[in-house]
Design an enzyme around this catalytic site. Structure first.
Site: not given
Ligand code: 26Q
Length: 811
Positions: A359, A559-560, A565, A666, A670
């Site tokens: 991952h 998200k984290r 990110k 992911t 969604k």
């Protein structure tokens, strides 16, 4: 599933009310009138569970009887979210429950809100595992999943004056109605001690263990219910309930600390950065999962078979990242020592059954353990790793003349570390990445030498999400909108969603789309007003009027928190927007920037980014010039149920990681399924989703590609950017010295992860977002085209790919 007419439903509801009343009295000593919502939740959940269990037994019997190949999924993390609606609806009882609750004069949403969200994971990897199980159950594959029953979830994030505090997440404080403790199936797990060598029946040297610690692992089964009620078991191990673990010997010798350590092994999921004790316990946890699950797998196999001849045919084990990689030496060891199989056969069988999902692309995130720690804690498994590695390296040396660098690169043991990814690749027959670009990067860089040696071992299985969980149950209004147009086939066959494209240009559908969206936004706003209070350093609520209404553009990055990110880039964009509005407020699109996410307790930079967002909110949310046009909201303690409120209300999904860093992502799927448009870099699953949607309906791609980033350098020549970044250090945001230091620290990191390189392109793209939002009909047609293109991104598809490329099971 039972089909009911309204008369039946009425009778059944009456009977459910009676049963619930009886349950409340016999299990909680309360009458219905006295019972609190929490108690009513538990009572109703038990009613649902009774139904599930009947189905559950049937499935297990069928697998046993037919002796078919079975998949065992091992993961240190699962984030299933609240289970009530999912479970009750999947056995087709939600209407019934609704009616019964009405008859009891109670409020269903209040009751459902009492369910704790199991926080048995940290992010995408754990949620992916939950979606995969949903699909495995629905598609009726023979499978069983293993994990740990952490007494406390990751942690409860509290934001106090912008600072993330970590409080314990006591999700098990009330009885968990979904689990069944199976005391009789507990197993012993062994740690430490010293080894003694002897020979097995076929003459191999094998090890016994003496002077070791013993820990009981007790399983708790949680049924995972698929659509229409087919189910599978999630078996979670706990060390909590066993008195044996309170090792008397050590207690007598006064070593209470060490004795206590074995009781708390399953207490809490450990984060990425760890101190020495934390590391030891995390390694103990990983081995607990592996050893307990393997004993269980082998016990199940031997119930059906007399010899190991069929083991490699009947058993498949998928490891979710390297966290359960100790499975490889442990299975080799058990076959070789306990079942007297020749070493080479044991290795071959292990490889035939095991496969590994990777991952992460980032080398620094690959899991490694200190050799001395592993040697002390797991002496037998360490010896197996040494032998496996020795043979592997010797083989390279024999066959390759340029072997020196290759061995150094591929060896499991190197620089005093045990490299878990190398162990996983060597011990598996298949290795998969989680998006096309990710798998290609694994082949071309991180695992290049492995790929050249074993090209067939590497496959891609692009991630997905469950459309049942994330659309049918998370956004019932939109689900109905879809069913009204294309029928309900999409629930189990998501390729059908493409038929929705026929309605993208239909004005009636566009209007209805916006009506649904506004209802979802109102729900989110009312949630914000009730539950998302800003708190000061002492935890006192600071009164903060919200200026958001459903005409705002809802822009979400949830998200984290992690530098790659790039929430920091989003923050800088908000500052640029703020400055623009100050200069000229007319004609602007009102925008609510929504953030949610946790970060590891010791990750200072990520914590500073959260703090910066808080300070920006403090400034822009109250400024009379900007407050009706720009709002920044941070939703505390992000988890699956919060995502279920935020996603259906969002217009824009921010997927802005630096190209080449996000393995998949992911949430992008969604959001798109729920009708958001995506602002995205060319990274991870964004790429495949954009290809499926088509360029025409994917207008907000921005930023440089992996190749372009290689030679990219930011030159400071954009006045708007300069003004925004200066705000980090000119005290326009900081309210005290501490904040000032934090933001200055962030200033020094602006060139990391190409935050500034991509900012200008990000800013321009967001201007396009504002423009399109002014045309609701056109926006809706984009959104409907996007929904219609999410067909490939269901975990149903993902499971079929795993099955074709890796497992070969019969559903
Ligand atoms: C490792 C060693 C010690 C302690 C903790 C860990 C650890 C724990 C969790 C390392 C990594 C993780 C989690 C990783 C994760 O969630 N990865 C995400 O997986 C998603 C599903 O494939 C992808 O969509 C995301 O891109 C990826 O970041």
């Amino acid at each position: 599933m039972i089909k009911m007419n309204s008369l039946d439903l009425n009778l059944l509801a009456d009977s459910l009310v009676e049963k619930t009343k009886r349950y409340l009295i016999s299990h909680m000593g309360k009458t219905l009138e006295e019972a609190r919502d929490e108690e009513l939740f538990r009572a109703l959940a038990h009613m649902v569970r009774d139904e599930i269990m009947l189905n559950f037994l049937e499935t297990e019997r069928a697998i046993q009887k037919n002796k078919i190949r079975r998949l065992y999924y091992l993961s240190m993390e699962y984030l299933p979210g609240r289970l009530f609606v999912n479970n009750a609806s999947n056995i087709a009882h939600m209407d019934l429950i609704q009616l019964a609750v009405q008859k009891m004069n109670r409020n269903l949403p209040n009751i459902l809100a009492k369910e704790n969200d199991p926080g048995l994971g940290s992010g995408g990897l754990g949620r992916l595992a939950a979606c995969l199980l949903d699909s495995l159950a629905t598609l009726q594959y023979p499978a069983l999943a293993y994990g740990l029953r952490y007494q406390y979830g990751t942690f409860e994030q509290q934001i106090r004056d912008g600072i993330q505090n970590e409080a314990p997440d006591c999700w098990l404080i009330n009885e968990n109605p979904w689990e069944i403790r199976q005391d009789l199936e507990k197993v012993i797990v062994k740690y430490s001690g010293h080894t003694k060598t002897f020979r097995n029946f076929v003459g191999d040297y094998v090890e016994t263990l003496e002077g070791n610690e013993e820990v009981w692992a007790v399983p708790y089964d949680m049924p995972i219910v698929g659509y229409k009620g087919s189910s599978l078991a999630l078996r979670l191990w706990s060390t909590k309930e066993s008195p044996r673990n309170f090792e008397l010997q050590r207690l007598n010798a006064g070593k209470i600390d060490e004795a206590a350590e074995n009781i708390i092994i399953s207490d809490v999921l450990y984060p990425n950065e760890l101190n020495e004790t934390g590391k030891r316990i995390r390694l103990k946890q990983e081995f607990l999962l592996v050893s307990a699950s393997l004993q269980d797998i082998i016990r199940r196999y031997l119930v059906m078979h007399d010899t190991f001849a069929d083991f490699a045919d009947k058993v498949r084990i998928q490891i979710n990242d390297t966290h359960p990689a100790l499975l490889i030496p442990e299975l080799i060891r058990i076959l070789n020592k306990d079942h007297d199989m020749p070493w080479k056969v044991a290795v071959d069988i292990t490889r035939a059954v095991t496969s590994y999902t990777n991952h992460t692309i980032m080398r620094e995130a690959l899991e490694e353990w200190e050799q001395p720690l592993m040697k002390t804690l797991l002496p037998r498994q360490y010896k197996v790793i040494e032998k496996l590695n020795h043979e592997f390296c010797e083989d390279i040396r024999k066959n390759r003349h340029d072997s020196h660098d290759l061995v150094r690169n591929l060896s499991i043991l190197e620089h005093g570390k045990v490299r878990m990814a190398n162990l996983s690749i060597i011990g598996s027959h298949k290795v998969n990445g989680v998006s096309a670009v990710h798998t290609n990067l694994l082949k071309s860089s991180v695992f290049k030498d492995f790929y050249e040696m074993w090209p067939d071992r590497f496959v891609n299985v692009t991630n997905g999400v469950s459309q049942r969980f994330w659309l049918l149950y998370t956004n019932p209004l939109l689900a109905q909108f879809i069913t009204d147009r294309i029928g309900d086939g999409w629930i189990v066959d998501f390729t059908q969603i493409k038929k929705l494209a026929d309605y993208a240009e239909d004005s009636q559908s566009q209007n209805e789309f916006w009506q649904i969206r506004k209802k979802n936004k109102d729900r989110f706003i009312s949630y914000l007003k009730h539950y998302c209070k800003v708190k000061n350093a002492h935890g006192k609520v600071v009164s903060t009027p919200l200026f958001i209404d459903h005409n705002f553009l809802f822009d979400a990055q949830i998200k984290r928190f992690h530098e790659y990110k790039r929430q920091l880039m989003d923050a800088l964009h908000i500052l640029m927007l703020y400055n623009d509005i100050q200069e000229n407020p007319s004609g602007r699109t009102p925008r609510a920037c929504i953030f949610a996410g946790k970060t590891a307790a010791g990750y200072i930079t990520a914590k500073n980014i959260i703090r910066l967002l808080f300070a920006i909110g403090r400034k822009v949310n109250h400024d009379p010039v900007t407050r009706r046009l720009l709002q920044v909201v941070f939703v505390e303690n992000y988890n699956v149920s919060k995502a279920q409120i935020i996603i259906p209300a969002s217009d824009i999904s921010e997927q802005i990681s630096m190209a080449g860093t996000e393995a998949s992502g992911t949430s992008v799927m969604k959001f798109a399924m729920n009708g958001a448009l995506t602002v995205a870099t060319h990274d991870g699953a964004n790429i495949e989703l954009s290809e499926s949607v088509g360029e025409k309906w994917w207008p907000f791609r921005f930023g440089l590609t992996v190749e372009q980033l290689e030679n990219a350098k930011y030159e400071y020549n954009n006045p708007k950017i300069n003004r925004a970044i200066e705000m980090l250090r000119d005290h326009s945001l900081a309210a005290n010295d501490d904040e000032h230091r934090a933001f200055c620290e962030l200033y020094t990191r602006l060139t990391h992860w190409h935050v500034l390189t991509d900012l200008e392109s990000f800013y321009q793209t967001q201007i396009g977002v504002d423009e399109l939002f002014k045309n609701p009909a056109l926006w809706a047609s984009y959104a409907i085209h996007n929904i219609a293109s999410t067909g490939p991104f269901t975990t149903d598809n993902c499971i079929q790919n795993y099955n074709q490329r890796i497992w070969q099971l019969t559903p």
